[in-house]
Design a protein around this motif. Structure first.
Motif, PDB file in Angstrom:
ATOM      1  N   PRO A 111       0.831  -1.213   0.000  1.00 28.73           N
ATOM      2  CA  PRO A 111       0.000   0.000   0.000  1.00 28.73           C
ATOM      3  C   PRO A 111       0.862   1.258   0.000  1.00 28.73           C
ATOM      4  O   PRO A 111       2.015   1.226   0.456  1.00 28.73           O
ATOM      5  N   PRO A 112       0.324   2.350  -0.510  1.00 30.85           N
ATOM      6  CA  PRO A 112       1.078   3.605  -0.433  1.00 30.85           C
ATOM      7  C   PRO A 112       1.085   4.140   0.986  1.00 30.85           C
ATOM      8  O   PRO A 112       0.281   3.724   1.828  1.00 30.85           O
ATOM      9  N   LEU A 113       2.001   5.031   1.275  1.00 27.22           N
ATOM     10  CA  LEU A 113       2.053   5.647   2.593  1.00 27.22           C
ATOM     11  C   LEU A 113       0.907   6.636   2.731  1.00 27.22           C
ATOM     12  O   LEU A 113       0.374   7.150   1.736  1.00 27.22           O
ATOM     13  N   ASN A 114       0.498   6.888   3.966  1.00 33.36           N
ATOM     14  CA  ASN A 114      -0.561   7.860   4.214  1.00 33.36           C
ATOM     15  C   ASN A 114      -0.123   9.246   3.755  1.00 33.36           C
ATOM     16  O   ASN A 114       1.050   9.623   3.875  1.00 33.36           O
ATOM     17  N   GLU A 115      -1.066   9.983   3.233  1.00 37.58           N
ATOM     18  CA  GLU A 115      -0.768  11.352   2.829  1.00 37.58           C
ATOM     19  C   GLU A 115      -0.532  12.208   4.071  1.00 37.58           C
ATOM     20  O   GLU A 115      -1.291  12.147   5.036  1.00 37.58           O
ATOM     21  N   GLU A 116       0.538  12.950   4.038  1.00 30.31           N
ATOM     22  CA  GLU A 116       0.885  13.820   5.160  1.00 30.31           C
ATOM     23  C   GLU A 116       1.181  15.218   4.632  1.00 30.31           C
ATOM     24  O   GLU A 116       1.556  15.394   3.464  1.00 30.31           O
ATOM     25  N   PRO A 117       1.046  16.235   5.490  1.00 27.12           N
ATOM     26  CA  PRO A 117       1.444  17.585   5.068  1.00 27.12           C
ATOM     27  C   PRO A 117       2.925  17.599   4.678  1.00 27.12           C
ATOM     28  O   PRO A 117       3.728  16.837   5.199  1.00 27.12           O
ATOM     29  N   VAL A 118       3.245  18.475   3.749  1.00 24.67           N
ATOM     30  CA  VAL A 118       4.619  18.569   3.256  1.00 24.67           C
ATOM     31  C   VAL A 118       5.599  18.794   4.396  1.00 24.67           C
ATOM     32  O   VAL A 118       6.706  18.232   4.403  1.00 24.67           O
ATOM     33  N   PHE A 119       5.205  19.575   5.382  1.00 25.14           N
ATOM     34  CA  PHE A 119       6.079  19.868   6.520  1.00 25.14           C
ATOM     35  C   PHE A 119       6.415  18.585   7.281  1.00 25.14           C
ATOM     36  O   PHE A 119       7.573  18.359   7.655  1.00 25.14           O
ATOM     37  N   ILE A 120       5.411  17.748   7.502  1.00 22.49           N
ATOM     38  CA  ILE A 120       5.626  16.492   8.231  1.00 22.49           C
ATOM     39  C   ILE A 120       6.526  15.557   7.427  1.00 22.49           C
ATOM     40  O   ILE A 120       7.440  14.922   7.972  1.00 22.49           O
ATOM     41  N   VAL A 121       6.281  15.467   6.131  1.00 26.71           N
ATOM     42  CA  VAL A 121       7.108  14.621   5.261  1.00 26.71           C
ATOM     43  C   VAL A 121       8.561  15.094   5.291  1.00 26.71           C
ATOM     44  O   VAL A 121       9.490  14.283   5.384  1.00 26.71           O
ATOM     45  N   ALA A 122       8.743  16.407   5.222  1.00 23.13           N
ATOM     46  CA  ALA A 122      10.100  16.961   5.249  1.00 23.13           C
ATOM     47  C   ALA A 122      10.802  16.615   6.555  1.00 23.13           C
ATOM     48  O   ALA A 122      11.983  16.242   6.558  1.00 23.13           O
ATOM     49  N   LEU A 123      10.088  16.699   7.677  1.00 22.52           N
ATOM     50  CA  LEU A 123      10.677  16.345   8.966  1.00 22.52           C
ATOM     51  C   LEU A 123      11.058  14.864   9.014  1.00 22.52           C
ATOM     52  O   LEU A 123      12.129  14.508   9.525  1.00 22.52           O
ATOM     53  N   GLN A 124      10.190  13.996   8.479  1.00 23.83           N
ATOM     54  CA  GLN A 124      10.480  12.561   8.455  1.00 23.83           C
ATOM     55  C   GLN A 124      11.745  12.271   7.650  1.00 23.83           C
ATOM     56  O   GLN A 124      12.622  11.514   8.088  1.00 23.83           O
ATOM     57  N   VAL A 125      11.827  12.877   6.473  1.00 20.60           N
ATOM     58  CA  VAL A 125      12.977  12.647   5.593  1.00 20.60           C
ATOM     59  C   VAL A 125      14.256  13.182   6.235  1.00 20.60           C
ATOM     60  O   VAL A 125      15.300  12.521   6.225  1.00 20.60           O
ATOM     61  N   ILE A 126      14.175  14.395   6.810  1.00 15.87           N
ATOM     62  CA  ILE A 126      15.350  14.995   7.447  1.00 15.87           C
ATOM     63  C   ILE A 126      15.826  14.126   8.608  1.00 15.87           C
ATOM     64  O   ILE A 126      17.034  13.899   8.782  1.00 15.87           O
ATOM     65  N   PHE A 127      14.887  13.608   9.398  1.00 15.20           N
ATOM     66  CA  PHE A 127      15.237  12.760  10.537  1.00 15.20           C
ATOM     67  C   PHE A 127      15.972  11.502  10.079  1.00 15.20           C
ATOM     68  O   PHE A 127      17.012  11.136  10.636  1.00 15.20           O
ATOM     69  N   VAL A 128      15.448  10.849   9.039  1.00 13.38           N
ATOM     70  CA  VAL A 128      16.085   9.633   8.529  1.00 13.38           C
ATOM     71  C   VAL A 128      17.456   9.957   7.939  1.00 13.38           C
ATOM     72  O   VAL A 128      18.434   9.218   8.145  1.00 13.38           O
TER      73      VAL A 128
ATOM     74  N   LEU B  91       9.958   7.347   1.855  1.00 13.13           N
ATOM     75  CA  LEU B  91       9.325   8.503   2.494  1.00 13.13           C
ATOM     76  C   LEU B  91       9.158   9.662   1.519  1.00 13.13           C
ATOM     77  O   LEU B  91       8.169  10.392   1.571  1.00 13.13           O
ATOM     78  N   ILE B  92      10.132   9.820   0.651  1.00 13.12           N
ATOM     79  CA  ILE B  92      10.058  10.914  -0.329  1.00 13.12           C
ATOM     80  C   ILE B  92       8.986  10.633  -1.379  1.00 13.12           C
ATOM     81  O   ILE B  92       8.166  11.498  -1.707  1.00 13.12           O
ATOM     82  N   LYS B  93       8.973   9.394  -1.901  1.00  9.33           N
ATOM     83  CA  LYS B  93       8.017   9.030  -2.964  1.00  9.33           C
ATOM     84  C   LYS B  93       6.639   8.703  -2.411  1.00  9.33           C
ATOM     85  O   LYS B  93       5.666   8.640  -3.159  1.00  9.33           O
ATOM     86  N   ARG B  94       6.547   8.442  -1.091  1.00 12.34           N
ATOM     87  CA  ARG B  94       5.301   8.067  -0.419  1.00 12.34           C
ATOM     88  C   ARG B  94       4.752   6.738  -0.900  1.00 12.34           C
ATOM     89  O   ARG B  94       3.549   6.465  -0.836  1.00 12.34           O
ATOM     90  N   GLN B  95       5.645   5.877  -1.400  1.00 15.29           N
ATOM     91  CA  GLN B  95       5.273   4.533  -1.820  1.00 15.29           C
ATOM     92  C   GLN B  95       6.539   3.692  -1.954  1.00 15.29           C
ATOM     93  O   GLN B  95       7.646   4.234  -2.004  1.00 15.29           O
ATOM     94  N   TRP B  96       6.357   2.360  -1.989  1.00 14.66           N
ATOM     95  CA  TRP B  96       7.500   1.479  -2.162  1.00 14.66           C
ATOM     96  C   TRP B  96       8.132   1.744  -3.517  1.00 14.66           C
ATOM     97  O   TRP B  96       7.449   1.787  -4.543  1.00 14.66           O
ATOM     98  N   ILE B  97       9.442   1.946  -3.557  1.00 16.44           N
ATOM     99  CA  ILE B  97      10.107   2.395  -4.774  1.00 16.44           C
ATOM    100  C   ILE B  97      10.651   1.249  -5.622  1.00 16.44           C
ATOM    101  O   ILE B  97      11.161   1.476  -6.718  1.00 16.44           O
ATOM    102  N   LEU B  98      10.551  -0.009  -5.114  1.00 14.53           N
ATOM    103  CA  LEU B  98      11.076  -1.153  -5.854  1.00 14.53           C
ATOM    104  C   LEU B  98       9.932  -2.134  -6.143  1.00 14.53           C
ATOM    105  O   LEU B  98       8.769  -1.820  -5.908  1.00 14.53           O
ATOM    106  N   ASN B  99      10.268  -3.342  -6.641  1.00 14.33           N
ATOM    107  CA  ASN B  99       9.222  -4.318  -6.943  1.00 14.33           C
ATOM    108  C   ASN B  99       9.045  -5.317  -5.796  1.00 14.33           C
ATOM    109  O   ASN B  99       9.718  -5.234  -4.774  1.00 14.33           O
ATOM    110  N   GLU B 100       8.141  -6.289  -5.982  1.00 15.22           N
ATOM    111  CA  GLU B 100       7.855  -7.260  -4.929  1.00 15.22           C
ATOM    112  C   GLU B 100       9.067  -8.107  -4.564  1.00 15.22           C
ATOM    113  O   GLU B 100       9.323  -8.373  -3.389  1.00 15.22           O
ATOM    114  N   THR B 101       9.806  -8.538  -5.576  1.00 14.43           N
ATOM    115  CA  THR B 101      10.976  -9.381  -5.321  1.00 14.43           C
ATOM    116  C   THR B 101      11.992  -8.640  -4.463  1.00 14.43           C
ATOM    117  O   THR B 101      12.541  -9.196  -3.498  1.00 14.43           O
ATOM    118  N   LEU B 102      12.225  -7.375  -4.802  1.00 17.25           N
ATOM    119  CA  LEU B 102      13.193  -6.597  -4.023  1.00 17.25           C
ATOM    120  C   LEU B 102      12.654  -6.241  -2.648  1.00 17.25           C
ATOM    121  O   LEU B 102      13.436  -5.959  -1.738  1.00 17.25           O
TER     122      LEU B 102
END
Length: 253
Positions: free
Chosen positions: A8-25, A79-90
């Motif tokens: 499933p895709p990640l939940n939609e979040e405000p841009v500010f929250i997404v930016a904080l998540q990415v910066i933290f990681v 986190l940036i793309k808000r979805q899994w960036i690879l395929n099922e095998t990966l």
């Protein structure tokens, strides 16, 4: 037939929250790599630091470096793309090596604790039990067990799935209670019990040493202070090791 992975895709979040998540990681990646690479480089460049205890610490750093580089980097992209960036095998591959690195870290912390136990409580046996040759064999066995124990989900004993809340793939919840029980008993309950037992024995040995020194009177004041310092360091080391163990465990989805 392989189980199809629901991604499933990640939940939609405000841009500010997404930016904080990415910066933290990204900060975790940067500081984690700097800290662990520095530990490895320090031991490598200073011959007097190339001891068995430091070799075990380097092994722990290597497992952390691999987990940071191969797992957290993928999570940052998710986190940036808000979805899994690879395929099922990966996704299965990602889940497999993520579990491998976590198990290797847990076992590394346990072996480090056992090494400290032998150095302090049974020093006469430490050189034999933790010789360089045996320690290398332990590390090889550690990695073999970590890899071997991560493979069953690829052959039907449970399966890997995508965790949107962690932006990574791991053992799917409810995929196999027997496999999950095996992991908990073999790589969480048992290592944690060994860690606690080792540091309890170390603590008691330091207390006995301190008591003997105090009984000798004022003339051994310096040695008393030294024993107190050792006891204080043991308290700190126990806290650090337990904290490290817990941090590794909570990375399990």
């Amino acid at each position: 037939m392989e189980n199809s992975i629901e991604i499933p895709p990640l939940n939609e979040e405000p841009v500010f929250i997404v930016a904080l998540q990415v910066i933290f990681v990204l900060l975790l990646i940067i500081f984690g790599l700097i800290g662990n690479f520095s530990a490895c480089a320090t031991v490598y460049t200073h011959r007097h630091l190339q001891t068995v205890p430091n070799f075990l610490i380097v092994n722990l750093s290597i497992s952390d470096i691999l987990r940071i580089a191969l797992t957290l980097s993928v999570s940052a992209g998710v986190l940036i793309k808000r979805q899994w960036i690879l395929n099922e095998t990966l996704c299965r591959v990602n889940g497999c090596y993520t579990l491998t690195f976590l198990l290797a870290s847990l076992m590394s912390v346990t072996i480090i604790s056992a090494n400290r136990y032998f150095l302090i409580v049974r020093p006469s046996e430490s050189v034999t039990f933790f010789s360089k040759r045996r320690t290398r064999a332990m590390v090889v066995l550690l990695w073999f067990l970590a890899v071997f124990s991560s493979l069953p989900p690829n052959f039907g004993w449970g399966h890997y799935g995508f965790f949107a809340s962690r932006a990574t793939c791991f053992i799917a919840v409810g995929s196999s209670y027997s496999y999950t029980t095996f992991l908990v008993l073999a790589f969480i309950a048992t290592p944690f019990s060994v860690l606690i037992w080792c540091y309890f024995k170390i603590y008691m040995a330091i207390r006995r040493s301190r008591r003997r020194v105090m009984e000798q009177g004022v003339r051994t004041l310096a040695r008393t202070l030294s024993a107190e310092g050792k006891e204080s360091r043991i308290h700190k080391e126990v806290s650090n090791k337990i904290g490290c163990f817990i941090i590794i465990v909570i990375n399990l989805p």
